[in-house]
Design a protein around this motif. Structure first.
Motif, short mmCIF file in Angstrom:
data_model
loop_
_atom_site.label_atom_id
_atom_site.label_comp_id
_atom_site.label_asym_id
_atom_site.label_seq_id
_atom_site.Cartn_x
_atom_site.Cartn_y
_atom_site.Cartn_z
N ILE A 317 -24.51 38.42 29.63
CA ILE A 317 -23.83 37.38 29.11
C ILE A 317 -25.27 36.55 28.70
O ILE A 317 -26.88 37.15 29.21
N PRO A 318 -25.20 36.08 27.36
CA PRO A 318 -26.79 36.33 26.44
C PRO A 318 -27.83 34.74 27.44
O PRO A 318 -27.79 34.10 28.08
N LEU A 319 -29.58 35.20 27.67
CA LEU A 319 -29.81 34.12 28.79
C LEU A 319 -29.79 32.94 27.67
O LEU A 319 -29.61 32.57 28.47
N ALA A 320 -30.05 32.31 26.88
CA ALA A 320 -29.56 31.49 26.02
C ALA A 320 -29.07 30.51 26.56
O ALA A 320 -28.54 29.62 26.99
N ASP A 321 -27.72 31.39 26.59
CA ASP A 321 -26.73 30.83 26.75
C ASP A 321 -26.15 30.55 28.74
O ASP A 321 -25.15 29.08 27.91
N ILE A 322 -27.14 31.26 29.40
CA ILE A 322 -26.95 30.71 30.54
C ILE A 322 -27.63 29.86 30.62
O ILE A 322 -27.18 29.28 31.76
N TYR A 323 -28.50 29.31 30.05
CA TYR A 323 -29.67 28.03 30.16
C TYR A 323 -29.16 27.19 30.57
O TYR A 323 -29.11 26.16 30.39
N ARG A 324 -28.06 27.03 28.51
CA ARG A 324 -27.71 26.40 28.47
C ARG A 324 -26.82 25.48 28.64
O ARG A 324 -25.89 24.62 28.41
N HIS A 325 -25.91 26.86 29.73
CA HIS A 325 -24.24 26.34 29.76
C HIS A 325 -23.65 26.88 30.54
O HIS A 325 -22.01 26.20 31.10
N ALA A 326 -24.48 26.81 31.46
CA ALA A 326 -23.96 27.61 32.61
C ALA A 326 -23.97 26.28 33.60
O ALA A 326 -24.48 25.26 33.73
N PRO A 327 -22.93 26.14 34.44
CA PRO A 327 -22.57 24.61 35.09
C PRO A 327 -23.44 24.20 35.80
O PRO A 327 -23.94 22.72 35.81
N ILE A 328 -24.26 25.28 36.69
CA ILE A 328 -25.01 24.78 38.08
C ILE A 328 -26.54 24.62 36.82
O ILE A 328 -26.75 23.30 37.56
N PHE A 329 -26.45 24.86 35.50
CA PHE A 329 -28.13 24.51 34.93
C PHE A 329 -27.59 22.53 34.34
O PHE A 329 -28.54 22.08 34.46
N LYS A 330 -26.25 22.40 34.02
CA LYS A 330 -25.71 21.76 33.17
C LYS A 330 -25.30 21.06 33.93
O LYS A 330 -26.00 19.33 33.71
N SER A 331 -25.24 21.06 35.38
CA SER A 331 -25.56 19.99 36.57
C SER A 331 -26.78 19.38 36.85
O SER A 331 -27.08 17.63 37.47
N LEU A 332 -27.41 20.58 36.78
CA LEU A 332 -29.28 20.17 37.53
C LEU A 332 -29.62 19.26 37.10
O LEU A 332 -31.06 18.20 37.35
N ARG A 333 -29.45 19.29 35.46
CA ARG A 333 -29.90 18.37 34.14
C ARG A 333 -29.21 17.04 33.98
O ARG A 333 -29.85 16.09 33.21
N ASP A 334 -28.52 16.67 35.05
CA ASP A 334 -27.79 15.65 34.94
C ASP A 334 -28.12 15.02 36.09
O ASP A 334 -27.35 14.66 36.71
#
Length: 401
Positions: A317-334
Motif C-alpha cells: 500500500i502506498p505510504l500516503a494511503d496508510i497514513y491518511r486512511h488506515a483505521p488506527i491512524f484515523k482513530s488516533l487523530r480523532d
C-alpha cells in the motif's frame, strides 16, 4: 539548508494528510543491548529488511508527501552498508535526513565526515547519563559513554548539528542538572528528553509515576530557562499542559514573557528567549499517528515505534494511503475517541496523552495517559473508579467464559 530544529510546520501543515516527522528503521541490526530497546535489536540483519531499491522508493514517497523531517534509525543504521548512498539519494530529492546511530566502533571520525558529505543535516545520539557509570549500565556496554562523547566531538568538528536523546527513567532522573552541564560543554543544539514507554526491553519497573513525571517536568522547565540549546520531549505529551499552566501562572504574576501565549498556540513560531525555549516543539501537537509515523525494517507502518499496531506495509500500500486512511491512524487523530480523563480534558487538543504508553500499560491505545496526575475541570474522579470497576468485571466475565 535550514537546520532541522528550525523547520516550521508553517502553512498549517495538515496532520490528517502529512506527518511532520517520519522515522524509518533502516535495519534492526545492532551490536548493543540497551535496557529500554524498542526494537529488541539483534546483531544480524533481518533477511527481509527493505532492499536498497525499496529504500529509495520509500524516500521518493517521503519527498512526494513533503514530510519536513525524515529520520534513519535502527537498530543501528550504521550496520546498513548502503546508508551513505541512501542519505545522498534523499538529499538529492530535497529530503532532510537525520540519523540516530549507536555509539559502536562503526561510528568512526571518517564515517561521521562521510555522513556530512552525503548530506546529513542532523546527528541524533543517545546519552543517558553524565557519567560512564550511569550511561554504560543503561546501554549494556562498558566504554559506550566515552565513545558517545568522542562521536559528539567528531560531529562538532564535521559541522553536523547534534541532537542528544536521553531516556528518562528511575535510573537517571536525578542526573538532569549534571547532564545539562555536560551538554553545554558539548555544544549540542537540541536535547530530546524521551520518557520511557515499557515495550521491548523497557520495563514497567523503570516507568516513572505520574507524580515523578511532574517533578521531571518541573526540572526540565527550570533548565529551559537557562540552557543554550532547545529542549524537546518525546512520549510526554502532557508536558505541553504543564508548560501552558506554568506560563499562564507566570503571566498572572507578571513574570511571564508577554508573547508566550503566541508560542503556545502557533506551531513554527520562533522562540524568543530561554523561557520559551521548549515552546516551538511542545506546541506542534504531534502525537503517535498524528503528525508522526514509523516505518519498520520490513516496511510495516505504525503510528509510532512504541505503538505496535500494524497499519499496513509499503510493499503493498502506498505510504500516503496508510497514513491518511488506515483505521488506527484515523482513530488516533480523532480526539473525540479518547477515553477516561484524556477524553474529558480541556488540554486534549494540545496534549492527548501518550497513546503508546496507554497501549503498553492498558492494551488500549485510546485509554487515558497512565502517567498523568492532572484532574480535568469537567472530570469526576468517581467516573474513573466506576470505569475501572467495569473493566475488572468485564475481564472476570471473559475469564469465566
Amino acid at each position: 539548508m535550514e537546520p532541522m530544529h528550525q523547520i516550521p510546520a508553517r502553512g498549517g501543515l495538515n496532520y490528517d494528510e502529512t506527518p511532520f516527522l517520519a522515522i524509518w528503521e533502516v535495519t534492526q541490526s545492532c551490536d548493543l543491548a540497551c535496557k529500554h530497546c524498542r526494537a529488541a535489536a539483534q546483531p544480524i540483519a533481518h533477511p527481509d529488511e527493505l532492499s536498497n531499491a525499496e529504500g529509495k522508493a520509500l524516500i521518493d514517497q517521503i519527498a512526494d508527501m513533503h514530510i519536513p523531517i525524515f529520520v534513519f534509525t535502527g537498530g543501528d543504521p550504521m550496520k546498513r552498508k548502503d546508508v551513505f548512498e541512501l542519505i545522498r539519494y534523499a538529499a538529492d530529492k530535497g529530503v532532510q535526513v537525520a540519523l540516530t546511530p549507536s555509539a559502536t566502533p562503526l561510528l568512526t571520525r571518517e564515517a561521521i565526515f562521510k555522513l556530512k558529505e552525503a548530506g546529513l543535516v542532523r546527528l541524533g545520539i543517545s546519552l543517558d547519563g553524565s557519567s560512564p557509570e550511569i550511561h554504560d549500565k543503561f546501554r549494556g556496554l562498558p566504554g559506550a559513554w566515552a565513545r558517545t562523547i568522542q562521536a559528539i566531538e567528531w560531529a562538532n568538528e564535521a559541522g553536523i548539528p547534534i541532537q542528544v536523546h536521553t531516556t528518562i527513567s528511575r535510573h537517571n532522573a536525578h542526573d538532569l542538572d549534571d547532564l545539562c552541564n555536560l551538554f553545554e560543554k558539548l555544544a549540542i543544539v537540541m536535547w530530546n528528553v524521551f520518557f520511557l514507554v515499557p515495550v521491548g526491553r523497557g520495563q514497567l519497573d523503570d516507568l516513572l509515576s505520574g507524580e515523578e513525571f511532574e517533578k521531571v517536568f518541573g526540572k526540565i522547565y527550570e533548565l529551559s530557562h537557562r540552557v543554550s540549546f532547545q529542549i524537546k520531549t518525546t512520549e510526554a505529551m502532557h508536558y505541553r499542559r504543564y508548560l501552558l499552566q506554568n506560563n499562564l501562572e507566570e503571566r498572572k504574576m507578571g513574570h511571564g514573557h508577554p508573547h508566550a501565549a503566541k508560542h503556545e498556540y502557533e506551531p513554527g513560531t520562533p522562540t524568543a528567549d530561554a523561557k520559551t525555549r521548549t515552546m516551538g516543539w511542545a506546541t506542534r501537537r504531534v502525537n503517535d499517528g498524528k503528525g508522526f509515523m514509523f516505518i519498520s525494517h520490513v516496511g510495516n507502518v505504525y503510528p509510532s515505534g512504541f505503538l505496535p499496531i500494524h497499519a499496513g506495509n509499503i510493499r503493498e500500500i502506498p505510504l500516503a494511503d496508510i497514513y491518511r486512511h488506515a483505521p488506527i491512524f484515523k482513530s488516533l487523530r480523532d480526539t473525540s475517541k479518547l477515553e477516561g480523563k484524556c477524553g474529558a480534558c480541556e488540554y486534549k487538543e494540545i496534549c492527548g496523552g501518550s497513546r503508546a504508553r496507554a497501549y503498553a500499560v492498558t492494551g488500549d491505545p485510546l485509554a487515558q495517559e497512565p502517567c498523568c496526575i492532572y484532574q480535568p475541570k469537567n472530570w469526576d474522579p468517581e467516573l474513573e473508579h466506576k470505569a475501572e470497576a467495569f473493566k475488572d468485571v468485564k475481564s472476570e466475565q471473559l475469564v469465566v467464559l
